[in-house]
Design a protein around this motif. Structure first.
Motif, short mmCIF file in Angstrom:
data_model
loop_
_atom_site.label_atom_id
_atom_site.label_comp_id
_atom_site.label_asym_id
_atom_site.label_seq_id
_atom_site.Cartn_x
_atom_site.Cartn_y
_atom_site.Cartn_z
N ILE A 94 0.83 -1.21 0.00
CA ILE A 94 0.00 0.00 0.00
C ILE A 94 0.86 1.26 0.00
O ILE A 94 0.56 2.23 -0.69
N ALA A 98 2.18 -0.42 -4.67
CA ALA A 98 1.01 -0.21 -5.52
C ALA A 98 1.08 1.15 -6.17
O ALA A 98 1.59 2.11 -5.60
N PRO A 99 0.56 1.26 -7.42
CA PRO A 99 0.45 2.57 -8.06
C PRO A 99 -0.44 3.47 -7.22
O PRO A 99 -1.34 2.99 -6.53
N LEU A 102 -4.14 2.98 -7.11
CA LEU A 102 -4.61 1.72 -6.55
C LEU A 102 -4.47 1.70 -5.03
O LEU A 102 -5.20 0.99 -4.35
N LEU A 106 -6.99 -0.18 -2.08
CA LEU A 106 -6.40 -1.33 -1.40
C LEU A 106 -6.43 -1.11 0.11
O LEU A 106 -6.71 -2.03 0.88
#
Lengths: 309, 358
Positions: A94, A98-99, A102, A106
């Motif tokens: 997180i 992650a991008p 996203l 998440l």
């Protein structure tokens, strides 16, 4: 600053101020009283149980509570061994992997894990998780019975302390993840960019900048998770088929119980001195979780001071 | 790129500035291949879905790492290994959540009907229509009671800590005690409420209000924490402006500080309610369990949703299917309530956010 204003005005001219401040202080004192009450009332009701345990159960209170303490610790340790690496990984995903688009959803999903009530986890643990783990237990009991943890005979229902530990791990996961996520995200950007600029890969950057910065926070997050796992009641009470023994065997039908689960299972039918014994065991649980949480806060507080310097 | 390496580097221009890299599609290629290996081996040797998944994941991690190690060197390989392990761990952790949501939905949906929400369990045997009306009422009243106790105490304590006691010893002690309170196991809160009420009403007491007391012990620290954070965010300039206009301190707090932080406080309170509404253990001890509707918080046993789930599942009656179906239905309702409250909290935060003017 505020005190000088109060003094300049004089207490008598502003009765509203005095009343409002009094209410606020009163509310704070309620918390003080409530906590003192927890200790005092539990002691008051629990001490007769400690003293009278021999006539009720035929053995001393220590002999009664020790297997429960053992079971509580074993279940919590299993939970943490499973949950800690997963929680660190989730927090890293997180905060760093992650991008950006996203990462937020998440995070919500992890929070959803925390929103599920513990009794639902318990029911799910019996019906779904336990039966799913039975083949693994059978395989472990056949393949590596020389490891004391997996001596067998394997449980056929899956209601073992290992299953209880897995359920606890799932419940602890969102708490540890949430704290770690915050700390990982606070790592100074300059440190991270400096590492990347020197040619570090992403993993090297995380190992060299994020982990050293977050170490004490990670430890205290795990300890807070431990406190939660120690006190968790319903999931264990539902999942575990407990017989109150002390054993290293994690996968058989005879399992140690935990303090909290034992209280939840016995309390509704208990009368007289049995109630006092259960309350005394609750006092023991309170003392253990208090010590763990205290240690966690102390570690976090020490690092906060170190960071601010 | 590899060609330039083979040539003897005569000039500076021929020196490569970056090492060889895996193509951007590499993870996907390896992923598809690993999935094929997992499913294929699983079908040939006969394994379950879990075994296939584990095999595919291991193949993926090993495959990608080895490929990257061979092409990019040790450091690249370790980096790929870390990335894939971290992501797989994340996916593994999501499996229980999906499984749980699916189980509750598929088992709970058949139980839902209008009667399920309007019938109690009084005198219900076997497959007769029973419902969770009594449990809904109990959960609502007990949680309401807990909120009525916790919100004033929690908010006022936070006001004391932030507005009055920034340097006082008492404020430091309270902050510490709130930390301790966060760590109280829920069952200990239940035992506390029981021990307290036994002293007043005698042994064997069961009362809905006792549940409220136990829950408020769990709720107060959450409310204090949330309110404290929000009050600290209010800029000091606002307070000073109010003082400069001659506004008394208490009116400054009520009219300036609280409205500014209202959205955050409401969000925190809603989240606190969501947190305690699913608590089972304290209610099992002090509120007990019953099959009838009870509107009186101050007398007799009271059923609540979590306790209803627990007893319907562990003592479902004969035959067990109907009781267990009701347990799943109640679990679905409870999860829906908690999720609804979580959503509401975010919504409230947006709606009541302070108007910035432009």
């Amino acid at each position: 600053m505020s005190t000088t204003i109060d003094e300049a005005r004089g207490a008598g001219r502003r009765p509203g101020d005095a009343i409002f401040k009094g209410t606020a202080v009163g509310a704070a004192l309620v918390i003080l009283l409530a906590l003192a009450g927890v200790a005092v009332f539990l002691l008051y009701e629990g001490v007769p149980g400690i003293l009278g345990a021999r006539e009720e159960t035929g053995s001393s209170f220590v002999a009664y509570v020790w297997p429960l303490v053992y079971g509580t610790l074993v279940a919590a340790v299993i939970a943490l061994v499973i949950a800690t690496p997963l929680a660190f990984a989730m927090a890293l995903v997180i905060s760093h992997y992650a991008p950006k688009r996203l990462a937020k959803p998440l995070g919500y999903i992890v929070d959803l894990l925390a929103a599920v009530p513990s009794v639902v986890y318990g029911v799910w643990g019996i019906t779904v998780l336990g039966p799913q783990l039975v083949p693994m237990y059978r395989w472990l009991a056949e393949t590596v019975p020389w490891i004391p943890f997996f001596a067998g005979p394997a449980s056929t229902t899956g209601r073992t302390i290992f299953t209880a530990g897995v359920v606890l791990a799932i419940m602890v996961l969102p708490i540890v993840t949430a704290i770690c996520r915050e700390i990982f995200a606070q790592t100074p950007t300059l440190h991270q960019e400096a590492a990347l600029a020197l040619g570090a890969t992403r993993w090297e950057m995380i190992r060299m900048t994020v982990f050293p910065y977050a170490r004490s926070g990670m430890i205290s997050a795990v300890m807070l998770g431990l406190g939660r796992a120690l006190g968790e009641t319903m999931a264990v009470a539902l999942v575990l088929s407990a017989s109150g023994v002390i054993t290293l065997n994690f996968i058989s039908n005879t399992n140690p119980s935990t303090i909290a689960a034992n209280i939840a299972l016995r309390f509704p039918e208990a009368t007289g001195l049995a109630v006092n014994i259960l309350i005394a065991s609750g006092l023991v649980l309170f003392a253990i979780t208090f010590a763990v949480n205290f240690a966690a806060r102390a570690i976090a507080g020490r690092s906060a001071r170190r960071m601010s310097r | 790129m590899t060609q330039t390496l083979e040539k003897p580097s005569a000039s500076r221009d021929a020196m490569p500035l970056s090492g060889p890299r895996l193509p951007a599609a590499a993870p996907y290629v390896v992923g598809v291949a690993a999935l094929a290996v997992g499913v294929g081996v699983g079908l040939i040797l006969g394994g379950g879905v879990i075994a296939m998944g584990v095999l595919a994941a291991v193949t993926f991690i090993v495959g990608l790492t080895v490929w990257a190690w061979a092409l990019e060197g040790r450091r690249g390989g370790v980096d790929r290994l870390a990335t894939s392990v971290v992501w797989s761990a994340f996916l593994v952790a999501l499996v229980p959540l999906l499984s749980l949501v699916w189980t509750v939905l598929s088992n709970g949906l058949p139980a839902l009907s209008p009667e399920f929400f309007t019938y109690s369990m009084r005198g219900v045997i076997g497959d007769e229509q029973g419902g969770i009306y009594h449990a809904l009422i109990g959960t609502l009243l007990i949680t309401l009671g807990a909120a009525v106790i916790s919100i004033p105490v929690g908010v006022m304590t936070a006001i004391y800590i932030v507005e009055y006691g920034r340097t006082a010893k008492l404020a430091k002690a309270i902050t510490f005690l709130v930390d301790v309170m966060t760590g109280i196991p829920s069952i200990v809160a239940g035992l506390f409420a029981y021990a307290l009420f036994v002293l007043i009403f005698g042994p064997g007491i069961r009362m809905g209000f006792g549940g409220s007391v136990a829950l408020s012990l769990l709720m107060i620290p959450i409310v204090v924490r949330a309110t404290e954070e929000m009050l600290k965010l209010v800029p000091d300039e606002l307070r000073e402006a109010a003082y400069a206009l001659g506004v008394p301190k208490w009116r400054t707090i009520v009219k300036v500080v609280l409205p500014t932080s209202l959205s955050g406080i409401l969000t925190g309170v809603t989240l606190a309610v969501a947190r305690v509404i699913g608590e089972t253990a304290p209610l099992l001890i002090i509120a007990g369990s019953t099959d009838s509707v009870n509107f009186n918080l101050f007398a007799d046993r009271m059923q609540t949703l979590p306790v209803f789930i627990y007893y319907s599942y562990t003592q479902p009656g004969v035959p067990p299917e109907f009781g267990q179906e009701r347990a799943w239905g109640a679990a679905l309702v409870l999860i829906a309530i908690v999720m609804g409250l979580n959503l509401l909290a975010r919504l409230v935060g947006k709606i009541f956010a302070p108007k910035t003017g432009r």
